[in-house]
Design a protein around this motif. Structure first.
Motif, PDB file in Angstrom:
ATOM      1  N   ALA A  24       0.700  -0.901   0.055  1.00  0.00           N
ATOM      2  CA  ALA A  24       0.029   0.023   0.108  1.00  0.00           C
ATOM      3  C   ALA A  24       0.722   1.400  -0.296  1.00  0.00           C
ATOM      4  CB  ALA A  24      -0.880  -0.229   1.500  1.00  0.00           C
ATOM      5  N   THR A  25       2.054   0.967   0.442  1.00  0.00           N
ATOM      6  CA  THR A  25       2.736   2.297   0.418  1.00  0.00           C
ATOM      7  C   THR A  25       4.021   2.545  -1.382  1.00  0.00           C
ATOM      8  OG1 THR A  25       3.272   2.001   2.686  1.00  0.00           O
ATOM      9  CG2 THR A  25       5.044   3.410   1.192  1.00  0.00           C
ATOM     10  N   GLY A  26       3.561   3.298  -1.851  1.00  0.00           N
ATOM     11  CA  GLY A  26       4.367   4.096  -3.074  1.00  0.00           C
ATOM     12  C   GLY A  26       5.607   4.706  -3.140  1.00  0.00           C
ATOM     13  N   ILE A  27       6.373   4.082  -3.790  1.00  0.00           N
ATOM     14  CA  ILE A  27       7.321   5.327  -3.814  1.00  0.00           C
ATOM     15  C   ILE A  27       7.451   6.751  -4.177  1.00  0.00           C
ATOM     16  CG2 ILE A  27       9.307   5.750  -5.505  1.00  0.00           C
ATOM     17  CD1 ILE A  27      10.314   3.636  -3.592  1.00  0.00           C
ATOM     18  N   ASP A  28       6.015   7.105  -4.472  1.00  0.00           N
ATOM     19  CA  ASP A  28       6.078   8.694  -4.233  1.00  0.00           C
ATOM     20  C   ASP A  28       5.244   9.308  -3.034  1.00  0.00           C
ATOM     21  OD1 ASP A  28       6.192   8.761  -7.258  1.00  0.00           O
ATOM     22  OD2 ASP A  28       3.853   8.430  -8.017  1.00  0.00           O
ATOM     23  N   THR A  29       4.413   8.398  -2.310  1.00  0.00           N
ATOM     24  CA  THR A  29       4.353   8.147  -1.488  1.00  0.00           C
ATOM     25  C   THR A  29       5.859   8.835  -0.536  1.00  0.00           C
ATOM     26  OG1 THR A  29       1.974   6.954  -1.257  1.00  0.00           O
ATOM     27  CG2 THR A  29       2.975   7.912   0.506  1.00  0.00           C
TER      28      THR A  29
END
Length: 91
Positions: A24-29
């Motif tokens: 659920a954690t993306g690079i952009d986040t």
């Protein structure tokens, strides 16, 4: 506090991974939260998976340090307990 941008990325990612999970954690986040540029992230890590491995490695090192410090505080006769030996052998 992070001493380098690499450390900052790991710190930020680790917190977000624990809060939201790896998927659920993306690079952009991670980039938005850390304030680090995407190019900088990819200078340190080839992929999100490499960043995850770095987070897991750091967590492993922190746990090992905690165990070692706890063992050092035990009385000498307690340090020889077989349970502690098995735990340390795991690491």
């Amino acid at each position: 506090m992070a001493s380098t941008k690499r450390d900052l990325l790991i710190d930020t990612a680790q917190g977000l991974f624990y809060q939201h999970g790896f998927r659920a954690t993306g690079i952009d986040t991670i980039l938005a939260e850390s304030g680090v540029a995407k190019k900088t992230l990819y200078n340190h890590f080839k992929s999100k998976e490499d960043l995850i491995v770095a987070c897991l490695y750091r967590r492993d090192q922190q746990l090992l340090e905690l165990l070692e410090n706890s063992i050092e505080q035990l009385a000498p006769q307690q340090k020889c307990q077989p349970q502690l030996a098995r735990i340390m052998a795991f690491f």
